[in-house]
Design a protein around this motif. Structure first.
Motif, PDB file in Angstrom:
ATOM      1  N   VAL A  80       0.843  -1.202   0.000  1.00 40.94           N
ATOM      2  CA  VAL A  80       0.000   0.000   0.000  1.00 40.94           C
ATOM      3  C   VAL A  80       0.882   1.258   0.000  1.00 40.94           C
ATOM      4  O   VAL A  80       0.624   2.214  -0.736  1.00 40.94           O
ATOM      5  CB  VAL A  80      -0.975  -0.022   1.202  1.00 40.94           C
ATOM      6  N   ASP A  81       1.959   1.254   0.785  1.00 44.17           N
ATOM      7  CA  ASP A  81       2.892   2.398   0.800  1.00 44.17           C
ATOM      8  C   ASP A  81       3.392   2.681  -0.618  1.00 44.17           C
ATOM      9  O   ASP A  81       3.438   3.820  -1.065  1.00 44.17           O
ATOM     10  CB  ASP A  81       4.136   2.105   1.659  1.00 44.17           C
TER      11      ASP A  81
ATOM     12  N   GLN B 122     -13.104 -12.002   2.452  1.00 40.98           N
ATOM     13  CA  GLN B 122     -13.159 -10.787   1.632  1.00 40.98           C
ATOM     14  C   GLN B 122     -13.459  -9.568   2.503  1.00 40.98           C
ATOM     15  O   GLN B 122     -12.897  -8.495   2.305  1.00 40.98           O
ATOM     16  CB  GLN B 122     -14.227 -10.951   0.533  1.00 40.98           C
ATOM     17  N   ALA B 123     -14.340  -9.753   3.491  1.00 41.75           N
ATOM     18  CA  ALA B 123     -14.672  -8.638   4.390  1.00 41.75           C
ATOM     19  C   ALA B 123     -13.424  -8.190   5.145  1.00 41.75           C
ATOM     20  O   ALA B 123     -13.148  -6.997   5.290  1.00 41.75           O
ATOM     21  CB  ALA B 123     -15.765  -9.077   5.366  1.00 41.75           C
ATOM     22  N   LYS B 124     -12.665  -9.168   5.586  1.00 39.85           N
ATOM     23  CA  LYS B 124     -11.445  -8.876   6.334  1.00 39.85           C
ATOM     24  C   LYS B 124     -10.404  -8.186   5.444  1.00 39.85           C
ATOM     25  O   LYS B 124      -9.764  -7.196   5.823  1.00 39.85           O
ATOM     26  CB  LYS B 124     -10.886 -10.220   6.816  1.00 39.85           C
ATOM     27  N   LEU B 125     -10.288  -8.718   4.236  1.00 42.45           N
ATOM     28  CA  LEU B 125      -9.294  -8.216   3.289  1.00 42.45           C
ATOM     29  C   LEU B 125      -9.569  -6.757   2.915  1.00 42.45           C
ATOM     30  O   LEU B 125      -8.680  -5.899   2.987  1.00 42.45           O
ATOM     31  CB  LEU B 125      -9.371  -9.108   2.039  1.00 42.45           C
ATOM     32  N   ILE B 126     -10.798  -6.464   2.555  1.00 45.92           N
ATOM     33  CA  ILE B 126     -11.112  -5.108   2.084  1.00 45.92           C
ATOM     34  C   ILE B 126     -11.011  -4.117   3.241  1.00 45.92           C
ATOM     35  O   ILE B 126     -10.568  -2.989   3.079  1.00 45.92           O
ATOM     36  CB  ILE B 126     -12.492  -5.052   1.361  1.00 45.92           C
ATOM     37  N   ASN B 127     -11.390  -4.597   4.426  1.00 42.49           N
ATOM     38  CA  ASN B 127     -11.282  -3.763   5.611  1.00 42.49           C
ATOM     39  C   ASN B 127      -9.830  -3.330   5.849  1.00 42.49           C
ATOM     40  O   ASN B 127      -9.542  -2.171   6.144  1.00 42.49           O
ATOM     41  CB  ASN B 127     -11.820  -4.579   6.790  1.00 42.49           C
ATOM     42  N   ARG B 128      -8.921  -4.250   5.663  1.00 41.94           N
ATOM     43  CA  ARG B 128      -7.490  -3.938   5.810  1.00 41.94           C
ATOM     44  C   ARG B 128      -7.047  -2.902   4.787  1.00 41.94           C
ATOM     45  O   ARG B 128      -6.348  -1.953   5.098  1.00 41.94           O
ATOM     46  CB  ARG B 128      -6.635  -5.200   5.618  1.00 41.94           C
ATOM     47  N   TYR B 129      -7.444  -3.127   3.525  1.00 41.55           N
ATOM     48  CA  TYR B 129      -7.054  -2.170   2.485  1.00 41.55           C
ATOM     49  C   TYR B 129      -7.592  -0.775   2.805  1.00 41.55           C
ATOM     50  O   TYR B 129      -6.884   0.216   2.676  1.00 41.55           O
ATOM     51  CB  TYR B 129      -7.585  -2.608   1.115  1.00 41.55           C
ATOM     52  N   VAL B 130      -8.861  -0.728   3.197  1.00 41.43           N
ATOM     53  CA  VAL B 130      -9.474   0.580   3.494  1.00 41.43           C
ATOM     54  C   VAL B 130      -8.661   1.292   4.565  1.00 41.43           C
ATOM     55  O   VAL B 130      -8.300   2.467   4.414  1.00 41.43           O
ATOM     56  CB  VAL B 130     -10.948   0.400   3.956  1.00 41.43           C
ATOM     57  N   ASN B 131      -8.342   0.584   5.636  1.00 41.71           N
ATOM     58  CA  ASN B 131      -7.611   1.203   6.747  1.00 41.71           C
ATOM     59  C   ASN B 131      -6.197   1.625   6.350  1.00 41.71           C
ATOM     60  O   ASN B 131      -5.740   2.693   6.733  1.00 41.71           O
ATOM     61  CB  ASN B 131      -7.556   0.257   7.948  1.00 41.71           C
TER      62      ASN B 131
ATOM     63  N   ASP C 102      -4.668   5.975   5.785  1.00 47.53           N
ATOM     64  CA  ASP C 102      -3.511   6.708   6.312  1.00 47.53           C
ATOM     65  C   ASP C 102      -2.933   7.680   5.284  1.00 47.53           C
ATOM     66  O   ASP C 102      -2.244   8.624   5.630  1.00 47.53           O
ATOM     67  CB  ASP C 102      -2.401   5.727   6.732  1.00 47.53           C
ATOM     68  N   TYR C 103      -3.162   7.402   4.008  1.00 41.53           N
ATOM     69  CA  TYR C 103      -2.673   8.299   2.951  1.00 41.53           C
ATOM     70  C   TYR C 103      -3.780   9.215   2.426  1.00 41.53           C
ATOM     71  O   TYR C 103      -3.587   9.917   1.439  1.00 41.53           O
ATOM     72  CB  TYR C 103      -2.123   7.473   1.782  1.00 41.53           C
ATOM     73  N   GLY C 104      -4.948   9.128   3.030  1.00 44.79           N
ATOM     74  CA  GLY C 104      -6.071   9.928   2.539  1.00 44.79           C
ATOM     75  C   GLY C 104      -6.573   9.427   1.185  1.00 44.79           C
ATOM     76  O   GLY C 104      -7.192  10.173   0.432  1.00 44.79           O
ATOM     77  N   ILE C 105      -6.271   8.162   0.870  1.00 45.58           N
ATOM     78  CA  ILE C 105      -6.693   7.606  -0.430  1.00 45.58           C
ATOM     79  C   ILE C 105      -7.963   6.775  -0.237  1.00 45.58           C
ATOM     80  O   ILE C 105      -8.046   5.931   0.655  1.00 45.58           O
ATOM     81  CB  ILE C 105      -5.578   6.723  -1.044  1.00 45.58           C
ATOM     82  N   LYS C 106      -8.942   7.051  -1.099  1.00 43.86           N
ATOM     83  CA  LYS C 106     -10.202   6.295  -1.028  1.00 43.86           C
ATOM     84  C   LYS C 106     -10.110   5.078  -1.946  1.00 43.86           C
ATOM     85  O   LYS C 106      -9.593   5.169  -3.053  1.00 43.86           O
ATOM     86  CB  LYS C 106     -11.362   7.165  -1.523  1.00 43.86           C
ATOM     87  N   VAL C 107     -10.637   3.968  -1.443  1.00 45.36           N
ATOM     88  CA  VAL C 107     -10.687   2.768  -2.271  1.00 45.36           C
ATOM     89  C   VAL C 107     -12.124   2.251  -2.302  1.00 45.36           C
ATOM     90  O   VAL C 107     -12.924   2.569  -1.421  1.00 45.36           O
ATOM     91  CB  VAL C 107      -9.754   1.656  -1.721  1.00 45.36           C
ATOM     92  N   GLY C 108     -12.438   1.459  -3.315  1.00 48.22           N
ATOM     93  CA  GLY C 108     -13.774   0.866  -3.401  1.00 48.22           C
ATOM     94  C   GLY C 108     -13.658  -0.580  -3.841  1.00 48.22           C
ATOM     95  O   GLY C 108     -12.697  -0.971  -4.512  1.00 48.22           O
ATOM     96  N   GLN C 109     -14.632  -1.362  -3.435  1.00 46.94           N
ATOM     97  CA  GLN C 109     -14.581  -2.799  -3.721  1.00 46.94           C
ATOM     98  C   GLN C 109     -15.397  -3.139  -4.976  1.00 46.94           C
ATOM     99  O   GLN C 109     -16.550  -2.725  -5.080  1.00 46.94           O
ATOM    100  CB  GLN C 109     -15.161  -3.537  -2.518  1.00 46.94           C
ATOM    101  N   VAL C 110     -14.782  -3.875  -5.882  1.00 50.94           N
ATOM    102  CA  VAL C 110     -15.520  -4.373  -7.050  1.00 50.94           C
ATOM    103  C   VAL C 110     -15.426  -5.892  -7.034  1.00 50.94           C
ATOM    104  O   VAL C 110     -14.347  -6.455  -7.178  1.00 50.94           O
ATOM    105  CB  VAL C 110     -14.919  -3.843  -8.379  1.00 50.94           C
ATOM    106  N   LEU C 111     -16.561  -6.538  -6.811  1.00 48.51           N
ATOM    107  CA  LEU C 111     -16.583  -8.000  -6.840  1.00 48.51           C
ATOM    108  C   LEU C 111     -17.275  -8.422  -8.127  1.00 48.51           C
ATOM    109  O   LEU C 111     -18.346  -7.922  -8.456  1.00 48.51           O
ATOM    110  CB  LEU C 111     -17.339  -8.553  -5.622  1.00 48.51           C
ATOM    111  N   THR C 112     -16.634  -9.317  -8.840  1.00 48.40           N
ATOM    112  CA  THR C 112     -17.144  -9.612 -10.175  1.00 48.40           C
ATOM    113  C   THR C 112     -17.216 -11.113 -10.441  1.00 48.40           C
ATOM    114  O   THR C 112     -16.688 -11.910  -9.654  1.00 48.40           O
ATOM    115  CB  THR C 112     -16.250  -8.904 -11.220  1.00 48.40           C
ATOM    116  N   THR C 113     -17.874 -11.467 -11.513  1.00 46.26           N
ATOM    117  CA  THR C 113     -17.916 -12.873 -11.936  1.00 46.26           C
ATOM    118  C   THR C 113     -17.635 -12.918 -13.435  1.00 46.26           C
ATOM    119  O   THR C 113     -17.656 -11.886 -14.113  1.00 46.26           O
ATOM    120  CB  THR C 113     -19.305 -13.506 -11.691  1.00 46.26           C
TER     121      THR C 113
END
Ligand code: GLU
Length: 254
Positions: A28-29, A77-86, A90-101
């Motif tokens: 992420v850094d 997936q809930a755990k994973l995305i939660n980590r990314y969001v947090n 710290d960098y003020g960067i917004k992320v969003g989740q896209v789950l696809t098939t």
């Protein structure tokens, strides 16, 4: 440059199967730095099933493989995305989740809808974090693995480069465990590398080098440079983008 970065399960998990937060945080850094340098990033991440599995270690019942994948991916997936969001927060960067098939890449309405979703995220400086929706993917209609998904996302988003991060330095010209083997640095269009592809797979994810190389060949054919590199190496993304000539990796040039 627009970059699609695929992060494999083996990069994100420790030997005991738990999420490797230190590694995730280091990636992420680097992604934050690449963004600050002006690159646009799309992440394709694995690790949902692996992290769900480690969270639910106590489950010993005989679930079939579909039940297991659905349960583990829902929790993981809930755990994973939660980590990314947090971490990105710290960098003020917004992320969003896209789950696809897989269906979202064949049916043209679904495809357009998905393309639009990623476009609107990028236009609003939100990093899309994509994974297969393993909770509802039907076995027969699943992506081969997230390597395949990352190639499709790179093409859909017209990325300049697809970086596939795995736990291996690239494609070797022999057995990776033989110290005389070297990583093939550049693969030109049309070069047959089948004799170098190891069929062994790593433990945590579904993919392997065979699938990485065929995805890389296909994606390069579509006009996107593809780099396979070791995501467990410190500063790998920065070195790939700023000093590729001196960074061990395999690049499929288009
Ligand atoms: N979608 C799976 C996950 O997040 C990974 C698939 C793969 O290993 O390529 O766990």
């Amino acid at each position: 440059m627009r970059l699609t970065i695929k992060i494999g399960s083996n990069v994100l998990t420790r030997a005991d199967g738990s999420l490797d937060i230190t590694r995730m945080s280091a990636l992420v850094d680097q992604i934050a730095q690449l963004r600050a340098e002006g690159h646009e990033i799309i992440i394709v991440t694995s690790g949902a099933v692996a992290s769900g599995r480690s969270e639910l270690k106590h489950i010993t019942s005989d679930l079939d493989s579909v039940d297991k994948r659905q349960l583990f991916s829902a929790v993981g997936q809930a755990k994973l995305i939660n980590r990314y969001v947090n971490l990105f927060r710290d960098y003020g960067i917004k992320v969003g989740q896209v789950l696809t098939t897989k269906e979202h890449f064949s049916d043209s309405e679904h495809r357009k809808n998905q393309e639009n979703c990623i476009r609107v995220m990028l236009e609003n400086e939100v990093i899309p974090i994509v994974n297969e929706n393993d909770t509802i993917s039907i076995t027969e209609l699943m992506f081969t693995d997230n390597d395949e998904l990352s190639g499709l996302i790179a093409q859909m988003t017209k990325s300049d480069t697809l970086i596939i991060l795995s736990n291996i330095d690239g494609i070797y010209d022999g057995d990776p465990n033989d110290k005389n083997s070297k990583v093939i640095r550049t693969i030109e269009p049309g070069r047959d590398i089948s004799e170098y592809i190891q069929t062994a797979k790593s433990s945590a994810g579904r993919g392997g080098m065979q699938s990485k190389s065929s995805v890389a060949e296909r994606t390069a054919k579509a006009g996107i440079n593809v780099v396979i590199a070791n995501g467990k190496k410190d500063n790998i993304l920065i070195s790939l983008m700023n000093n590729r000539a001196n960074t061990i990796c395999t690049e499929f040039v288009c």
